[in-house]
Design an enzyme around this catalytic site. Structure first.
Site, short mmCIF file in Angstrom:
data_model
loop_
_atom_site.label_atom_id
_atom_site.label_comp_id
_atom_site.label_asym_id
_atom_site.label_seq_id
_atom_site.Cartn_x
_atom_site.Cartn_y
_atom_site.Cartn_z
N GLU A 3 -3.87 4.84 5.70
CA GLU A 3 -2.72 3.83 5.42
C GLU A 3 -2.00 3.41 6.54
O GLU A 3 -1.70 4.12 7.48
CB GLU A 3 -1.97 4.50 4.25
CG GLU A 3 -0.81 3.88 3.88
CD GLU A 3 0.24 5.00 2.83
OE1 GLU A 3 0.89 4.34 2.11
OE2 GLU A 3 0.26 5.93 3.19
N LYS A 53 -2.21 -0.48 -3.32
CA LYS A 53 -1.76 0.95 -3.88
C LYS A 53 -1.03 0.85 -5.08
O LYS A 53 -0.19 0.01 -5.51
CB LYS A 53 -0.77 1.45 -2.86
CG LYS A 53 -0.23 2.82 -3.02
CD LYS A 53 0.55 3.07 -1.81
CE LYS A 53 1.08 4.43 -2.00
NZ LYS A 53 1.99 4.93 -0.62
N CYS A 113 -2.69 7.39 -0.16
CA CYS A 113 -1.52 8.29 -0.10
C CYS A 113 -0.97 9.03 -1.48
O CYS A 113 -1.61 9.99 -2.07
CB CYS A 113 -0.53 7.73 0.63
SG CYS A 113 0.67 8.91 1.68
#
Length: 263
Positions: free
Chosen positions: A40, A106, A142
Site C-alpha cells: 500500500e 480500499k 491493510c
C-alpha cells in the site's frame, strides 16, 4: 504459482518510488515470479498531503507501472492514490500485467489508533478477484485484514490466494497483531494470504513522525491452514516463494469452514 513480495520504504516522491517498482519487478521476474506484490502507498508514503499527488488510472504514474509490468512479463499489484471526486483520494491497488487490468479501492479505512484515514481518503465498495495464470487471486489493503467477512467473500468468489498490501502502523503489539491477523484470515478463508507491507522506514534512515502508518516490515505469506510459510524481517527486501494450489484443496477438505458457516 511463484509470487514475489517487494517490501520497500516509499518516499514522498512518486517518481523516486517508480524506480523502486522497476527494481522490484526486474528482481521478481528474474526469479521466475508470475505475481509481484508491492505495499500500500507505494506511490507515496503516508504522512504527506495525498490529494496533490493523486493521479487517475490512466495518468503517467500508473501508465509507467503498466509499461514496467508488461516489459517484465509479470502481473503486479501496486499501491497508489487516485482522485475520488470529493476532494479526497481513493487508496487504490493497481493490478496490471499480461492479460490482467484491474484496480481495487480500499473498502475499510483506517480510522483507528488515533489516525483518521477517512478524513482524506474515500472508501471503495467492491471486492476484487482477478485471475493470474489460472489462479484466482483476491485483493485487499491493510486495515481490510481486520475484517474476516471480506476474506471469506473473496474465497466464495473463487480466490485461492488473497493479497494484502499494507503500510502497517507501528506501536505496542502491532507486529504481533499483524502476524496474527494474516494467519487468521488465511485460516478463515482457507486460502493462501500474501501480505506485503512497507518496511520500517528507520531501517532506511528515516525517522517516522506523527501518527501516519508508515510500515513495520514483516511481510508474511500464510498457508491455507494459518501457518507462516515465509516471512521477511523489518528491512527492505524481496521474498520469492511458491504457493501450492493443492494445499488449498487439502485445507478446504479437512477444514470446510466455507461450506459449514451459517453467518
Amino acid at each position: 504459482m511463484r509470487v514475489a513480495l517487494c517490501q520497500i520504504v516509499s518516499t514522498p516522491d512518486p517518481a523516486a518510488n517508480l524506480e523502486l517498482v522497476a527494481d522490484g519487478l526486474r528482481e521478481a521476474a528474474a526469479a521466475g515470479a508470475r505475481l509481484v506484490v508491492f505495499p500500500e502507498a507505494t506511490m507515496a508514503c503516508f504522512g504527506v498531503p495525498l490529494a496533490p499527488l493523486a493521479e487517475p488510472l490512466d495518468g503517467p504514474w500508473a501508465t509507467e507501472v503498466r509499461r514496467l509490468a508488461a516489459e517484465a512479463g509479470i502481473t503486479a499489484v501496486v499501491g497508489m492514490f487516485t482522485p475520488a471526486g470529493d476532494g479526497r483520494v481513493a487508496n487504490t491497488l493497481l493490478v496490471t500485467g499480461p492479460g490482467v487490468e484491474a484496480h481495487y479501492d480500499k473498502i475499510h479505512l483506517f480510522d483507528a489508533f488515533g489516525f483518521a484515514e477517512s478524513r482524506t481518503v474515500a472508501p471503495g465498495a467492491e471486492p476484487l478477484v482477478v485471475e493470474v495464470d489460472g489462479t484466482r487471486v483476491g485483493v485487499t489493503t491493510c486495515y481490510d485484514v481486520r475484517f474476516p467477512g471480506l476474506f471469506t467473500t473473496l474465497a466464495e468468489r473463487g480466490a485461492t490466494a488473497i493479497v494484502t498490501a499494507a503500510s502497517w502502523g507501528a506501536g505496542e503489539g502491532k507486529r504481533e497483531q499483524w502476524e496474527l491477523l494474516v494467519r487468521a484470515r488465511a485460516l478463515d478463508s482457507t486460502s493462501w494470504v500474501v501480505a506485503c507491507g512497507q518496511a520500517d522506514p528507520r531501517t532506511a534512515g528515516v525517522e517516522p513522525g506523527g501518527k501516519a502508518p508508515t510500515g513495520i516490515g514483516y511481510s508474511t505469506v500464510a498457508t491455507p491452514t494459518g501457518t507462516v510459510h515465509e516471512q521477511l524481517a523489518d528491512a527492505p527486501g524481496v521474498l520469492v516463494t511458491e504457493l501450492d494450489p493443492e494445499a488449498v484443496d487439502r485445507a478446504r477438505a479437512s477444514i470446510p469452514v466455507l461450506a459449514n458457516r451459517r453467518f
